[in-house]
Design an enzyme around this catalytic site. Structure first.
Site, mmCIF file in Angstrom:
data_model
loop_
_atom_site.group_PDB
_atom_site.id
_atom_site.type_symbol
_atom_site.label_atom_id
_atom_site.label_comp_id
_atom_site.label_asym_id
_atom_site.label_seq_id
_atom_site.Cartn_x
_atom_site.Cartn_y
_atom_site.Cartn_z
ATOM 1 N N SER A 62 0.768 -1.627 0.685
ATOM 2 C CA SER A 62 0.303 -0.369 -0.116
ATOM 3 C C SER A 62 0.582 1.657 -0.025
ATOM 4 O O SER A 62 1.409 0.914 0.399
ATOM 5 C CB SER A 62 -0.879 -0.043 1.391
ATOM 6 O OG SER A 62 -1.377 -0.789 0.989
HETATM 7 N N1 SAH Z 1 -0.367 -5.214 4.489
HETATM 8 C C1 SAH Z 1 0.333 -5.749 3.172
HETATM 9 C C2 SAH Z 1 -0.185 -5.023 2.181
HETATM 10 C C3 SAH Z 1 -1.367 -6.609 1.153
HETATM 11 S S1 SAH Z 1 -1.939 -6.616 -0.429
HETATM 12 C C4 SAH Z 1 1.381 -5.203 2.348
HETATM 13 O O1 SAH Z 1 2.364 -3.898 3.703
HETATM 14 O O2 SAH Z 1 2.275 -5.387 1.710
HETATM 15 C C5 SAH Z 1 -2.981 -7.413 0.022
HETATM 16 C C6 SAH Z 1 -2.430 -9.314 0.141
HETATM 17 O O3 SAH Z 1 -4.014 -9.456 1.069
HETATM 18 C C7 SAH Z 1 -2.125 -9.616 -0.545
HETATM 19 O O4 SAH Z 1 -0.550 -10.290 -0.631
HETATM 20 C C8 SAH Z 1 -2.885 -11.352 -0.566
HETATM 21 O O5 SAH Z 1 -2.642 -12.145 -1.460
HETATM 22 C C9 SAH Z 1 -3.763 -11.253 0.445
HETATM 23 N N2 SAH Z 1 -5.104 -11.650 0.675
HETATM 24 C C10 SAH Z 1 -6.280 -11.427 0.101
HETATM 25 N N3 SAH Z 1 -7.282 -12.166 0.231
HETATM 26 C C11 SAH Z 1 -6.640 -12.561 1.404
HETATM 27 C C12 SAH Z 1 -7.254 -13.451 2.121
HETATM 28 N N4 SAH Z 1 -8.342 -14.709 2.386
HETATM 29 N N5 SAH Z 1 -6.388 -14.587 2.894
HETATM 30 C C13 SAH Z 1 -4.983 -13.751 3.378
HETATM 31 N N6 SAH Z 1 -4.129 -13.242 2.228
HETATM 32 C C14 SAH Z 1 -5.385 -12.685 1.417
#
Ligand code: SAH
Length: 215
Positions: A62
C-alpha cells in the site's frame, strides 16, 4: 545519513505529516522502518514514492499514507494483540510490530508469506507470526484480538473476524466494491460493529470464503 533514510524523512514530511497524521508513534515508526527492503529489488528506488507498488503475484504494497492512516486508526497503545489479514510484503506487519505486543498476520499466497517471514527474521522481529491460509476465517486459536486490520478489499467485514474481535476492539478495513472501497473504522460495542466510513480507497481484493471469489 544514508540515502534511504533521507528519502524516508521526506516521505514522512510530505506525504504523512502534511496530510494530517498526528500520532507521534506512527510518525516515528514510519521514519524508522526501511520500506525499500519490503519491495522488489529492481524498484527499491521507488519505495518512498507516494503510491502503492507491485510486489509480485498480482499484489501490491500500500501507499505510505494509507499504511500510516490505517495504523493511526487502530489507536494502539503498546500492549495489544493484533490480527492482520493480507501480509503481502510484510511492511504493515513490521510497522505494527514496533507499536504493539504481538502481530499475527495471514497471507493466502505461500510465496509472499515465505518472503515476509524471511524479512522478519532478518530484521529481528520476534513478535510477528505469519500464517498461510484464508484469512477471512480469521485465527480462532489465537482469538480474541484487540485490533484487526484487513489490508485487502472486502465486500463486508467477515463474520468470523467480528466474532474474534474483543469487545471494545477496533477493526480497520477497506470495504466496498471489488475495485473501489471506503476505509472503514469500526468499534465492537455489545457484540456489534459501530461503523465509520472515511476516505475512498482502492485495494486488491480479499479472496476467500467470506471475501470475493477467486477468478
Ligand atoms: N499489508 C500488505 C499489503 C497487502 S496487499 C503490505 O504491507 O504489503 C493484500 C494482500 O492480501 C495480498 O498479498 C493478498 O494475497 C492477500 N490476501 C487476499 N485475500 C486474502 C485472504 N483471504 N487471506 C489472506 N490474505 C489474503
Amino acid at each position: 545519513m544514508d540515502r534511504y533514510k533521507k528519502l524516508r524523512e521526506w516521505m514522512v514530511e510530505t506525504q504523512i505529516v502534511e496530510r494530517g497524521i498526528k500520532d507521534k508513534r506512527v510518525i516515528e515508526v514510519m521514519k524508522k522502518i526501511p520500506r525499500h527492503l519490503f519491495v522488489p529489488e529492481d524498484i527499491m528506488d521507488d519505495a518512498y514514492d507516494d503510491r502503492a507498488l507491485p510486489i509480485g503475484h498480482g499484489q501490491t504494497i500500500s501507499q505510505p499514507y494509507i499504511v500510516a492512516l490505517m495504523t493511526e486508526l487502530l489507536e494502539v497503545k503498546g500492549d495489544e494483540k493484533v490480527l492482520e489479514i493480507g501480509t503481502g510484503s510484510g511492511y504493515q506487519a513490521a510497522i505494527l510490530a514496533e507499536l504493539v505486543k504481538e502481530v499475527h498476520t495471514i497471507e493466502r499466497i505461500e510465496a509472499l508469506a515465505e518472503e515476509a517471514r524471511k524479512k522478519f527474521e532478518k530484521l529481528g522481529y520476534k513478535n510477528i507470526k505469519v500464517y498461510i491460509k484464508d484469512g477471512t476465517e480469521g485465527l480462532p486459536q489465537e482469538a480474541p484480538f484487540d485490533r484487526i486490520i484487513i489490508t485487502a478489499a472486502t465486500p463486508k467485514i467477515p463474520e468470523p473476524l467480528i466474532a474474534q474481535l474483543k469487545e471494545g476492539g477496533i477493526i480497520v478495513a477497506p470495504v466496498g466494491e471489488r475495485y473501489s472501497q471506503y476505509m472503514l473504522k469500526a468499534e465492537k460495542k455489545e457484540g456489534k460493529l459501530e461503523e465509520h466510513y472515511l476516505i475512498p480507497v482502492a485495494f486488491v481484493p480479499l479472496i476467500g470464503k467470506y471475501g470475493w471469489q477467486d477468478s
